[in-house]
Design a protein around this motif. Structure first.
Motif, PDB file in Angstrom:
ATOM      1  N   ASN A  26       0.700  -1.188   0.082  1.00  0.00           N
ATOM      2  CA  ASN A  26      -0.219  -0.001   0.372  1.00  0.00           C
ATOM      3  C   ASN A  26       0.915   1.448   0.256  1.00  0.00           C
ATOM      4  O   ASN A  26       0.633   2.362   0.483  1.00  0.00           O
ATOM      5  CB  ASN A  26      -0.774  -0.145   1.309  1.00  0.00           C
ATOM      6  CG  ASN A  26      -2.035  -1.268   0.634  1.00  0.00           C
ATOM      7  OD1 ASN A  26      -2.568  -0.929  -0.070  1.00  0.00           O
ATOM      8  ND2 ASN A  26      -3.233  -1.351   1.981  1.00  0.00           N
ATOM      9  N   ALA A  28      -1.441  10.093  -7.700  1.00  0.00           N
ATOM     10  CA  ALA A  28      -2.955  10.426  -7.168  1.00  0.00           C
ATOM     11  C   ALA A  28      -4.060  10.503  -7.952  1.00  0.00           C
ATOM     12  O   ALA A  28      -5.431  10.329  -8.007  1.00  0.00           O
ATOM     13  CB  ALA A  28      -2.427  11.904  -5.921  1.00  0.00           C
ATOM     14  N   LYS A  36      -5.431   7.355  -8.446  1.00  0.00           N
ATOM     15  CA  LYS A  36      -5.995   6.552  -8.203  1.00  0.00           C
ATOM     16  C   LYS A  36      -6.787   7.001  -7.298  1.00  0.00           C
ATOM     17  O   LYS A  36      -8.352   6.463  -7.652  1.00  0.00           O
ATOM     18  CB  LYS A  36      -4.794   6.013  -6.761  1.00  0.00           C
ATOM     19  CG  LYS A  36      -3.834   5.523  -6.395  1.00  0.00           C
ATOM     20  CD  LYS A  36      -2.757   5.196  -5.913  1.00  0.00           C
ATOM     21  CE  LYS A  36      -1.335   4.741  -5.884  1.00  0.00           C
ATOM     22  NZ  LYS A  36      -1.707   3.094  -6.317  1.00  0.00           N
ATOM     23  N   ILE A  87      -8.885  12.132  -0.625  1.00  0.00           N
ATOM     24  CA  ILE A  87      -6.865  11.602  -0.504  1.00  0.00           C
ATOM     25  C   ILE A  87      -6.452  13.028   0.893  1.00  0.00           C
ATOM     26  O   ILE A  87      -7.015  14.278   0.128  1.00  0.00           O
ATOM     27  CB  ILE A  87      -6.504  12.731  -1.822  1.00  0.00           C
ATOM     28  CG1 ILE A  87      -6.873  11.578  -2.972  1.00  0.00           C
ATOM     29  CG2 ILE A  87      -4.149  12.820  -1.673  1.00  0.00           C
ATOM     30  CD1 ILE A  87      -6.479  12.094  -4.056  1.00  0.00           C
ATOM     31  N   THR A 107      -8.504   7.714   1.279  1.00  0.00           N
ATOM     32  CA  THR A 107      -8.234   6.584   0.649  1.00  0.00           C
ATOM     33  C   THR A 107      -7.118   6.287   0.345  1.00  0.00           C
ATOM     34  O   THR A 107      -6.458   5.484   0.303  1.00  0.00           O
ATOM     35  CB  THR A 107      -9.262   5.682  -0.286  1.00  0.00           C
ATOM     36  OG1 THR A 107      -9.403   7.296  -1.117  1.00  0.00           O
ATOM     37  CG2 THR A 107     -10.823   5.687   0.742  1.00  0.00           C
ATOM     38  N   LEU A 108      -6.451   7.424  -0.132  1.00  0.00           N
ATOM     39  CA  LEU A 108      -5.048   7.497   0.060  1.00  0.00           C
ATOM     40  C   LEU A 108      -4.550   9.263   0.290  1.00  0.00           C
ATOM     41  O   LEU A 108      -5.448   9.834   0.910  1.00  0.00           O
ATOM     42  CB  LEU A 108      -4.750   8.148  -1.247  1.00  0.00           C
ATOM     43  CG  LEU A 108      -4.074   8.335  -2.330  1.00  0.00           C
ATOM     44  CD1 LEU A 108      -2.965   6.943  -2.172  1.00  0.00           C
ATOM     45  CD2 LEU A 108      -4.003   9.527  -3.232  1.00  0.00           C
ATOM     46  N   GLU A 123      -4.091   2.955   1.417  1.00  0.00           N
ATOM     47  CA  GLU A 123      -2.989   3.553   0.091  1.00  0.00           C
ATOM     48  C   GLU A 123      -1.741   5.240   0.275  1.00  0.00           C
ATOM     49  O   GLU A 123      -2.456   6.062   0.906  1.00  0.00           O
ATOM     50  CB  GLU A 123      -3.106   3.847  -1.271  1.00  0.00           C
ATOM     51  CG  GLU A 123      -4.114   2.432  -1.834  1.00  0.00           C
ATOM     52  CD  GLU A 123      -4.133   2.280  -3.021  1.00  0.00           C
ATOM     53  OE1 GLU A 123      -2.754   1.838  -3.930  1.00  0.00           O
ATOM     54  OE2 GLU A 123      -4.827   2.629  -3.170  1.00  0.00           O
ATOM     55  N   THR A 124      -0.518   4.663   0.312  1.00  0.00           N
ATOM     56  CA  THR A 124       0.427   5.902   1.324  1.00  0.00           C
ATOM     57  C   THR A 124       0.510   6.185  -0.135  1.00  0.00           C
ATOM     58  O   THR A 124       2.000   5.394  -0.372  1.00  0.00           O
ATOM     59  CB  THR A 124       1.341   6.088   2.340  1.00  0.00           C
ATOM     60  OG1 THR A 124       0.078   5.342   3.012  1.00  0.00           O
ATOM     61  CG2 THR A 124       1.182   6.950   2.834  1.00  0.00           C
TER      62      THR A 124
END
Length: 259
Positions: A108, A122, A125, A129, A199-200, A225-226
């Motif tokens: 992730n 980003a 994805k 964010i 989510t990110l 996710e990162t």
């Protein structure tokens, strides 16, 4: 006299250690808030951005015998100016940089080289964010992310008036601004991620002093996710990740202490 480029909590602690070792010094910071922190600790401080010429003039005017650059790991321009100013003035340059914390290997986590790449990844994805990289590079992200379908940008930054004005100018809605000063615990990070349905998450590898671990661990435990922006690659020359190394180098250079 030692010139210390400061502004962070660990830079303040280093400056205090240098002063306790008997050295006369002057710290320089960019913001009034950072200056207040230095002054409250009993450290002499000058406020304002300095280019290479400014630093060279300051070295000459104050009789500075060495420059200790303890600026933020991502303050690339400040470090380059400090190196150039010290070189022009003919005094030693010593870099202190908080120890890097390797990003944990995880499916992730995506490591990118700079802010632009982070924004582009980003944009692919999407989702909710959370941006935790500050206000200076905010426009890079708003240009690429605001207005994308199925995308919400939440900006977390210091609670300063100029930051709020920048958010307004760039089109970030008030409800999507987190104006708080860290460092944040893992529990608080989780609460914020949960509140916004993140989510990110996008962050810099700012080291333990910048609470990097807490941000990333919270995200990973929640399945978020990162994107991690790697530190700038700069050839500093003489560099240390510990206070003793910096003070030892000052002594090795035979910079005289006053106490």
């Amino acid at each position: 006299m030692i010139l210390v480029l400061a502004g962070t909590s660990d830079a303040r602690e280093l400056a205090l250690r240098i002063m306790a070792a008997g050295y006369d010094l002057l710290t320089t910071v960019v913001t009034e808030n950072a200056a207040k922190s230095m002054a409250e600790a009993g450290l002499p401080v000058q406020v304002g951005r300095l280019n290479a010429e400014d630093i060279c003039r300051l070295i000459t005017a104050k009789g500075v015998q060495a420059v200790v650059d303890a600026s933020h790991p991502y303050a690339e321009e400040a470090s380059k100016n400090a190196m150039a100013g010290a070189r022009e003035a003919g005094v030693p340059y010593i870099r202190y940089e908080r120890e890097s914390v390797a990003s944990p290997g995880h499916d992730n986590i995506t490591v990118v080289k700079d802010y632009v790449e982070a924004a582009e990844v980003a944009a692919q994805k999407r989702g909710v964010i959370m941006l935790t990289t500050g206000s200076k590079t905010l426009k890079i992200f708003t240009d690429r992310l605001l207005g994308l379908p199925d995308t919400t940008l939440v900006a977390r930054m210091l609670p300063r008036v100029d930051n709020m004005q920048k958010c307004e100018e760039l089109g970030i809605e008030q409800k999507n601004i987190v104006a708080m000063q860290g460092p944040f615990s893992k529990e608080l990070n989780k609460a914020l991620y949960n509140h916004y349905g993140v989510t990110l998450m996008i962050t810099k590898e700012s080291g333990r002093a910048g609470a990097f671990d807490e941000k990333v661990e919270a995200a990973l435990e929640m399945g978020i996710e990162t994107i991690v922006i790697a530190r700038p690659q700069i050839e500093y020359g003489t560099a240390y990740t510990d206070f003793d190394g910096v003070i030892g180098q000052l002594r090795e250079l035979a910079v005289p202490a006053v106490g």
